[in-house]
Design a protein around this motif. Structure first.
Motif, PDB file in Angstrom:
ATOM      1  N   ASP A 158       2.000   6.688  -2.165  1.00 20.56           N
ATOM      2  CA  ASP A 158       1.148   5.915  -1.263  1.00 20.56           C
ATOM      3  C   ASP A 158       1.965   4.887  -0.485  1.00 20.56           C
ATOM      4  OD1 ASP A 158      -1.127   7.296  -2.088  1.00 20.56           O
ATOM      5  OD2 ASP A 158      -1.533   5.889  -3.717  1.00 20.56           O
ATOM      6  N   LEU A 159       2.978   4.313  -1.140  1.00 20.64           N
ATOM      7  CA  LEU A 159       3.866   3.388  -0.435  1.00 20.64           C
ATOM      8  C   LEU A 159       4.605   4.103   0.690  1.00 20.64           C
ATOM      9  CD1 LEU A 159       5.453   1.321  -3.363  1.00 20.64           C
ATOM     10  CD2 LEU A 159       4.003   0.412  -1.532  1.00 20.64           C
ATOM     11  N   LEU A 160       5.069   5.321   0.414  1.00 19.88           N
ATOM     12  CA  LEU A 160       5.795   6.071   1.435  1.00 19.88           C
ATOM     13  C   LEU A 160       4.878   6.445   2.597  1.00 19.88           C
ATOM     14  CD1 LEU A 160       8.216   7.491   2.598  1.00 19.88           C
ATOM     15  CD2 LEU A 160       7.798   9.413   1.044  1.00 19.88           C
ATOM     16  N   ALA A 161       3.663   6.871   2.292  1.00 21.40           N
ATOM     17  CA  ALA A 161       2.719   7.210   3.358  1.00 21.40           C
ATOM     18  C   ALA A 161       2.456   5.996   4.245  1.00 21.40           C
ATOM     19  CB  ALA A 161       1.415   7.726   2.756  1.00 21.40           C
ATOM     20  N   TRP A 162       2.339   4.829   3.628  1.00 20.68           N
ATOM     21  CA  TRP A 162       2.102   3.591   4.385  1.00 20.68           C
ATOM     22  C   TRP A 162       3.334   3.183   5.182  1.00 20.68           C
ATOM     23  CZ3 TRP A 162       4.302  -1.361   3.153  1.00 20.68           C
ATOM     24  CH2 TRP A 162       3.787  -2.424   3.907  1.00 20.68           C
ATOM     25  N   LEU A 163       4.493   3.182   4.534  1.00 24.00           N
ATOM     26  CA  LEU A 163       5.728   2.778   5.208  1.00 24.00           C
ATOM     27  C   LEU A 163       6.025   3.656   6.417  1.00 24.00           C
ATOM     28  CD1 LEU A 163       8.469   1.976   2.526  1.00 24.00           C
ATOM     29  CD2 LEU A 163       7.623   0.446   4.319  1.00 24.00           C
ATOM     30  N   SER A 164       5.702   4.938   6.311  1.00 24.54           N
ATOM     31  CA  SER A 164       6.004   5.875   7.391  1.00 24.54           C
ATOM     32  C   SER A 164       4.943   5.859   8.488  1.00 24.54           C
ATOM     33  CB  SER A 164       6.151   7.292   6.832  1.00 24.54           C
ATOM     34  OG  SER A 164       4.942   7.731   6.240  1.00 24.54           O
ATOM     35  N   GLY A 165       3.926   5.018   8.330  1.00 23.00           N
ATOM     36  CA  GLY A 165       2.905   4.890   9.359  1.00 23.00           C
ATOM     37  C   GLY A 165       1.821   5.943   9.307  1.00 23.00           C
ATOM     38  N   ARG A 166       1.752   6.695   8.189  1.00 24.49           N
ATOM     39  CA  ARG A 166       0.739   7.750   8.071  1.00 24.49           C
ATOM     40  C   ARG A 166      -0.499   7.284   7.321  1.00 24.49           C
ATOM     41  NH1 ARG A 166       5.487   8.907  10.567  1.00 24.49           N
ATOM     42  NH2 ARG A 166       5.588  11.107  11.170  1.00 24.49           N
ATOM     43  N   SER A 167      -0.490   6.072   6.822  1.00 26.31           N
ATOM     44  CA  SER A 167      -1.620   5.533   6.077  1.00 26.31           C
ATOM     45  C   SER A 167      -1.754   4.052   6.399  1.00 26.31           C
ATOM     46  CB  SER A 167      -1.395   5.723   4.567  1.00 26.31           C
ATOM     47  OG  SER A 167      -2.255   4.895   3.810  1.00 26.31           O
ATOM     48  N   SER A 168      -2.985   3.571   6.400  1.00 26.74           N
ATOM     49  CA  SER A 168      -3.226   2.142   6.624  1.00 26.74           C
ATOM     50  C   SER A 168      -3.103   1.341   5.338  1.00 26.74           C
ATOM     51  CB  SER A 168      -4.616   1.939   7.231  1.00 26.74           C
ATOM     52  OG  SER A 168      -5.616   2.429   6.343  1.00 26.74           O
ATOM     53  N   GLY A 169      -2.834   2.038   4.237  1.00 31.84           N
ATOM     54  CA  GLY A 169      -2.672   1.348   2.959  1.00 31.84           C
ATOM     55  C   GLY A 169      -3.594   1.858   1.877  1.00 31.84           C
ATOM     56  N   THR A 170      -4.124   3.054   2.049  1.00 34.79           N
ATOM     57  CA  THR A 170      -5.004   3.646   1.042  1.00 34.79           C
ATOM     58  C   THR A 170      -4.284   3.724  -0.305  1.00 34.79           C
ATOM     59  OG1 THR A 170      -6.112   4.975   2.723  1.00 34.79           O
ATOM     60  CG2 THR A 170      -6.350   5.681   0.432  1.00 34.79           C
ATOM     61  N   GLY A 171      -4.947   3.230  -1.353  1.00 30.57           N
ATOM     62  CA  GLY A 171      -4.376   3.267  -2.693  1.00 30.57           C
ATOM     63  C   GLY A 171      -3.434   2.127  -3.006  1.00 30.57           C
ATOM     64  N   LEU A 172      -3.204   1.232  -2.055  1.00 30.81           N
ATOM     65  CA  LEU A 172      -2.265   0.127  -2.252  1.00 30.81           C
ATOM     66  C   LEU A 172      -3.007  -1.195  -2.419  1.00 30.81           C
ATOM     67  CD1 LEU A 172       0.403   1.023   0.466  1.00 30.81           C
ATOM     68  CD2 LEU A 172       0.415   1.624  -1.970  1.00 30.81           C
ATOM     69  N   THR A 173      -2.322  -2.141  -3.038  1.00 34.36           N
ATOM     70  CA  THR A 173      -2.850  -3.489  -3.232  1.00 34.36           C
ATOM     71  C   THR A 173      -1.862  -4.485  -2.661  1.00 34.36           C
ATOM     72  OG1 THR A 173      -3.949  -2.810  -5.280  1.00 34.36           O
ATOM     73  CG2 THR A 173      -3.653  -5.169  -4.936  1.00 34.36           C
ATOM     74  N   ALA A 174      -2.368  -5.523  -2.023  1.00 30.28           N
ATOM     75  CA  ALA A 174      -1.506  -6.569  -1.470  1.00 30.28           C
ATOM     76  C   ALA A 174      -1.745  -7.876  -2.211  1.00 30.28           C
ATOM     77  CB  ALA A 174      -1.774  -6.752   0.017  1.00 30.28           C
ATOM     78  N   PHE A 175      -0.671  -8.499  -2.642  1.00 33.02           N
ATOM     79  CA  PHE A 175      -0.724  -9.826  -3.244  1.00 33.02           C
ATOM     80  C   PHE A 175      -0.058 -10.797  -2.273  1.00 33.02           C
ATOM     81  CE2 PHE A 175      -0.621  -6.725  -6.650  1.00 33.02           C
ATOM     82  CZ  PHE A 175      -1.665  -7.141  -7.469  1.00 33.02           C
ATOM     83  N   GLY A 176      -0.729 -11.918  -2.009  1.00 28.71           N
ATOM     84  CA  GLY A 176      -0.198 -12.865  -1.042  1.00 28.71           C
ATOM     85  C   GLY A 176      -0.691 -12.599   0.364  1.00 28.71           C
ATOM     86  N   ALA A 177      -1.682 -11.717   0.487  1.00 27.18           N
ATOM     87  CA  ALA A 177      -2.300 -11.421   1.783  1.00 27.18           C
ATOM     88  C   ALA A 177      -3.735 -11.002   1.525  1.00 27.18           C
ATOM     89  CB  ALA A 177      -1.543 -10.323   2.518  1.00 27.18           C
ATOM     90  N   ASP A 178      -4.598 -11.194   2.510  1.00 30.86           N
ATOM     91  CA  ASP A 178      -6.009 -10.844   2.348  1.00 30.86           C
ATOM     92  C   ASP A 178      -6.209  -9.338   2.237  1.00 30.86           C
ATOM     93  OD1 ASP A 178      -6.720 -13.507   2.454  1.00 30.86           O
ATOM     94  OD2 ASP A 178      -7.086 -13.480   4.621  1.00 30.86           O
ATOM     95  N   GLU A 179      -5.333  -8.579   2.870  1.00 28.79           N
ATOM     96  CA  GLU A 179      -5.413  -7.123   2.840  1.00 28.79           C
ATOM     97  C   GLU A 179      -4.023  -6.550   3.050  1.00 28.79           C
ATOM     98  OE1 GLU A 179      -6.619  -6.679   7.571  1.00 28.79           O
ATOM     99  OE2 GLU A 179      -8.084  -6.209   6.014  1.00 28.79           O
ATOM    100  N   VAL A 180      -3.891  -5.258   2.818  1.00 27.18           N
ATOM    101  CA  VAL A 180      -2.597  -4.618   3.040  1.00 27.18           C
ATOM    102  C   VAL A 180      -2.256  -4.730   4.525  1.00 27.18           C
ATOM    103  CG1 VAL A 180      -1.299  -2.456   2.937  1.00 27.18           C
ATOM    104  CG2 VAL A 180      -2.947  -3.009   1.132  1.00 27.18           C
TER     105      VAL A 180
END
Length: 236
Positions: free
Chosen positions: A207-229
């Protein structure tokens, strides 16, 4: 040579998986949608082949010392992709296989001194030949998922996915405007920190790779220190 062979092994395996998916398509599916619209599957497959040719040109630059641009121009790059996007599956498979063989041959032909030669990517970014091997793996795996033909980010082998994440993070680290960010893969233990003070984005490595590569808006990920991914930083 044994170390070189080991480095190329994931690329060879990735090529085989990519070719198997392309070969499984019917000709009518070549014009199907992908994860990176408006490109069709034919555009993505042709891009993978032409990008491999472009890496071969950079390897030739490193081997000979004669500056050889990755692409003649961005217009020429786009025209080549468009010209090959509607070919039948058999032609696409042959193209991917042929360019893969040329890439491996070009890597193996490099003399020891050439591995330290700097070449320039189309973005102007300086690279050495050793870094082009993970770049090739990244092209294969991310664009394999882009085909939307039964192979997703979760299907990328963990070692290959980690290598690709490392490659993207290294690219981000070279960009002075990359915002601070920490990445944590909850399933593999991968951790990367870009600067200090930014949010921590965590989740499965795929899921991190999908997000980093711009193919996902952050599905399955959690952000700490921000309101959202947050949106993934631009890396290419």
């Amino acid at each position: 040579m044994q170390e070189l062979g080991t480095a190329l092994d994931p690329v060879t395996a990735s090529t085989d998986r990519f070719v198997a998916t392309v070969a499984s398509l019917a000709d009518a599916q070549v014009t199907g949608d992908t994860l990176i619209s408006p490109w069709t599957r034919g555009h993505v497959i042709t891009h993978v082949a032409r990008a491999t040719d472009s890496l071969c040109r950079l390897l030739a630059w490193a081997r000979t010392g004669v500056e050889t641009p990755q692409y003649a121009s961005m217009d020429a790059r786009a025209a080549e992709i468009e010209a090959g996007a509607r070919r039948p599956v058999a032609d696409l498979v042959a193209d991917v296989r042929d360019t893969a063989a040329r890439f491996e041959e070009a890597v193996r032909a490099l003399p020891p001194a050439a591995w330290h030669t700097q070449v320039r990517m189309r973005t102007g970014e300086p690279r050495t030949p050793a870094s082009l091997i993970p770049t090739r793996l990244r092209e294969l795996e991310i664009h394999h998922a882009d085909l939307d033909a039964g192979y997703g980010f979760s299907d990328i082998p963990a070692d290959a996915a980690r290598w690709i994440v490392d490659d993207i993070v290294e690219a981000l680290a070279r960009r002075p405007k990359t915002p601070p960010l920490r990445l944590e893969a909850t399933d593999t233990g991968l951790v990367h920190a870009l600067g200090t003070g930014g949010p921590t984005v965590s989740g499965r490595q795929a899921d991190l790779l999908a997000w980093l590569s711009g193919r996902s808006s952050g599905t399955g990920l959690t952000a700490f220190g921000a309101d959202e991914v947050p949106a993934a930083p631009f890396w290419i």
